[in-house]
Scaffold this active site. Structure first.
Site, mmCIF file in Angstrom:
data_model
loop_
_atom_site.group_PDB
_atom_site.id
_atom_site.type_symbol
_atom_site.label_atom_id
_atom_site.label_comp_id
_atom_site.label_asym_id
_atom_site.label_seq_id
_atom_site.Cartn_x
_atom_site.Cartn_y
_atom_site.Cartn_z
ATOM 1 N N SER A 112 46.122 30.250 49.267
ATOM 2 C CA SER A 112 46.644 31.495 49.829
ATOM 3 C C SER A 112 46.551 31.482 51.356
ATOM 4 O O SER A 112 45.806 30.679 51.941
ATOM 5 C CB SER A 112 45.851 32.689 49.274
ATOM 6 O OG SER A 112 44.591 32.795 49.910
ATOM 7 N N THR A 113 47.287 32.399 51.966
ATOM 8 C CA THR A 113 47.222 32.515 53.427
ATOM 9 C C THR A 113 45.802 32.885 53.876
ATOM 10 O O THR A 113 45.426 32.631 55.017
ATOM 11 C CB THR A 113 48.223 33.581 53.947
ATOM 12 O OG1 THR A 113 48.104 34.766 53.137
ATOM 13 C CG2 THR A 113 49.654 33.094 53.858
ATOM 14 N N GLU A 114 45.024 33.472 52.980
ATOM 15 C CA GLU A 114 43.633 33.841 53.306
ATOM 16 C C GLU A 114 42.659 32.689 53.057
ATOM 17 O O GLU A 114 41.516 32.726 53.531
ATOM 18 C CB GLU A 114 43.186 35.059 52.476
ATOM 19 C CG GLU A 114 43.837 36.375 52.904
ATOM 20 C CD GLU A 114 45.298 36.484 52.517
ATOM 21 O OE1 GLU A 114 45.669 35.978 51.437
ATOM 22 O OE2 GLU A 114 46.080 37.059 53.302
ATOM 23 N N GLY A 171 35.612 26.722 42.081
ATOM 24 C CA GLY A 171 34.335 26.581 42.776
ATOM 25 C C GLY A 171 33.163 26.946 41.873
ATOM 26 O O GLY A 171 32.160 26.224 41.801
ATOM 27 N N HIS A 176 37.886 21.607 42.384
ATOM 28 C CA HIS A 176 39.306 21.566 42.756
ATOM 29 C C HIS A 176 40.006 20.379 42.095
ATOM 30 O O HIS A 176 41.136 20.477 41.650
ATOM 31 C CB HIS A 176 39.456 21.503 44.277
ATOM 32 C CG HIS A 176 38.998 22.759 44.965
ATOM 33 N ND1 HIS A 176 39.333 24.019 44.502
ATOM 34 C CD2 HIS A 176 38.216 22.961 46.057
ATOM 35 C CE1 HIS A 176 38.786 24.934 45.302
ATOM 36 N NE2 HIS A 176 38.095 24.321 46.241
ATOM 37 N N ASP A 231 42.152 30.593 39.430
ATOM 38 C CA ASP A 231 40.890 30.890 40.131
ATOM 39 C C ASP A 231 39.681 30.403 39.330
ATOM 40 O O ASP A 231 39.717 30.343 38.096
ATOM 41 C CB ASP A 231 40.798 32.404 40.387
ATOM 42 C CG ASP A 231 39.746 32.739 41.434
ATOM 43 O OD1 ASP A 231 39.448 31.872 42.288
ATOM 44 O OD2 ASP A 231 39.218 33.873 41.403
ATOM 45 N N GLY A 232 38.613 30.081 40.056
ATOM 46 C CA GLY A 232 37.342 29.748 39.415
ATOM 47 C C GLY A 232 36.922 28.296 39.529
ATOM 48 O O GLY A 232 35.910 27.895 38.946
ATOM 49 N N ARG A 241 45.508 35.610 35.430
ATOM 50 C CA ARG A 241 44.466 35.237 36.388
ATOM 51 C C ARG A 241 43.282 34.692 35.615
ATOM 52 O O ARG A 241 42.762 35.365 34.722
ATOM 53 C CB ARG A 241 44.019 36.415 37.246
ATOM 54 C CG ARG A 241 42.966 35.971 38.280
ATOM 55 C CD ARG A 241 42.655 36.988 39.342
ATOM 56 N NE ARG A 241 41.788 36.378 40.344
ATOM 57 C CZ ARG A 241 41.826 36.591 41.645
ATOM 58 N NH1 ARG A 241 42.717 37.435 42.132
ATOM 59 N NH2 ARG A 241 40.997 35.982 42.476
ATOM 60 N N LEU A 281 61.683 22.385 33.250
ATOM 61 C CA LEU A 281 60.702 23.372 33.717
ATOM 62 C C LEU A 281 60.806 23.450 35.224
ATOM 63 O O LEU A 281 60.840 22.434 35.910
ATOM 64 C CB LEU A 281 59.271 22.952 33.332
ATOM 65 C CG LEU A 281 58.141 23.797 33.944
ATOM 66 C CD1 LEU A 281 58.090 25.190 33.338
ATOM 67 C CD2 LEU A 281 56.783 23.109 33.784
ATOM 68 N N SER A 285 44.931 39.590 44.735
ATOM 69 C CA SER A 285 44.660 38.668 45.857
ATOM 70 C C SER A 285 45.918 38.216 46.607
ATOM 71 O O SER A 285 46.063 37.038 46.946
ATOM 72 C CB SER A 285 43.852 37.458 45.371
ATOM 73 O OG SER A 285 42.598 37.862 44.866
ATOM 74 N N GLU A 298 53.475 41.831 33.396
ATOM 75 C CA GLU A 298 52.322 42.107 32.539
ATOM 76 C C GLU A 298 51.158 41.269 33.057
ATOM 77 O O GLU A 298 51.323 40.083 33.368
ATOM 78 C CB GLU A 298 52.642 41.722 31.083
ATOM 79 C CG GLU A 298 53.720 42.584 30.462
ATOM 80 C CD GLU A 298 53.307 44.050 30.339
ATOM 81 O OE1 GLU A 298 52.109 44.322 30.082
ATOM 82 O OE2 GLU A 298 54.178 44.929 30.508
#
Ligand code: IPE
Ligand code: IPE
Ligand code: MG
Length: 253
Positions: free
Chosen positions: A78-80, A36, A50, A33-34, A201, A144, A209, A220
């Site tokens: 995300s779906t949102e 924007g 992005h 996140d972050g 996060r 990985l 979220s 954790e």
């Protein structure tokens, strides 16, 4: 370090800045996140953030390989996130296509197995083709395991599992008493993957979220104020060291 980080992102008691290779998290999940805000702070359009975020994902994938993390799941759409302006959504969709095509060679060479987790419905045809191609191509890699959570929502994940289980029950193939945690887990998008040990996060928000709701029951949590494009290998190592200083009890003593 902010208040939230002190509360939920304790650093190792001895303050040592080295990772213990014998106590590595087997699955790290990151809410990237972050992007924007990173761009806005520099007077740029969100889309610039992005793009910088993709660049940073490359850094963190490489770092995961060199640290020896076996599985990394990143929350990318995300779906949102469909609620965002259509131009931003379209940009992100195109960015995924581009990344899957452009990065596939290098990822494959480095032994990275790629999976895209989330709902396939609603994704453009070109994206579906790109996802299938990269998953097929990298399926045999073991260094990985990289999961890209795209059009992913924790609630949607649980619901699609419930629906498919209900179909099996309705068809008489499954007894309701046979539905236990292990069976349920095997219907999630993350079937066959261990639960995340560490959820990071970036961007400072103290919330989940709708990410991996079922799977992070005992993960954790580590929150960094750093915006995703600036969350470099050193920040990543710090998060892993903080994880290694935690005492996990899983409800026991
Ligand atoms: C995360 O960065 C990337 C996506 C959700 C696609 P954001 O775009 O949410 O960036 P901020 O949180 O607005 O700064
Ligand atoms: C979470 O970030 C989703 C991804 C990183 C893909 P958001 O920016 O969508 O989360 P909220 O809206 O701040 O909760
Ligand atoms: Mg955000």
């Amino acid at each position: 370090m902010n208040e939230g980080q002190q509360r939920i992102g304790r650093t190792a008691a001895n303050g040592a800045a080295t990772i213990d290779p014998n106590k590595l998290p087997q699955h790290v999940a990151i809410i990237m996140d972050g992007n924007g805000r990173w761009a806005q702070n520099r007077g740029s359009a969100r889309t610039v953030g992005h793009r910088a975020g993709v660049q940073n994902l490359r850094t963190i994938v490489r770092a995961s390989v060199s640290i020896g993390i076996p599985m990394l799941t990143v929350f990318a759409f995300s779906t949102e996130n469909w609620e965002r302006p259509p131009e931003e959504v379209a940009y992100l969709m195109k960015l995924l296509d581009e990344v899957l095509e452009r990065e596939a060679d290098e990822l494959h060479r480095n032994g990275v197995r790629i999976r895209v987790i989330g709902a396939r419905t609603g994704l453009p045809e070109s994206t579906l083709r790109a996802i299938e191609a990269v998953e097929r191509r990298t399926a045999g890699n073991t260094r990985l395991w990289l999961n890209v959570a795209w059009n992913y929502g924790g609630r949607a994940d649980i619901l699609q599992a419930v629906r498919r289980i209900a179909e099996r029950v309705a068809a008489g193939d499954l007894a309701p008493e046979a539905i236990d945690e292990q069976l349920f887990t095997s219907f999630l998008y993350t079937a066959g993957m261990p639960d995340p040990d560490l959820v990071i996060r970036t961007g400072g928000e103290l919330r989940i979220s709708n990410f991996l709701l079922w799977q992070s029951a005992y993960a954790e949590l580590y929150v960094s104020d750093v915006y995703w494009p600036d969350f470099d290998e050193e920040h990543y190592r710090k998060a892993i060291i903080a994880y290694q200083g935690r005492q996990r009890r899983f409800g026991g003593l």
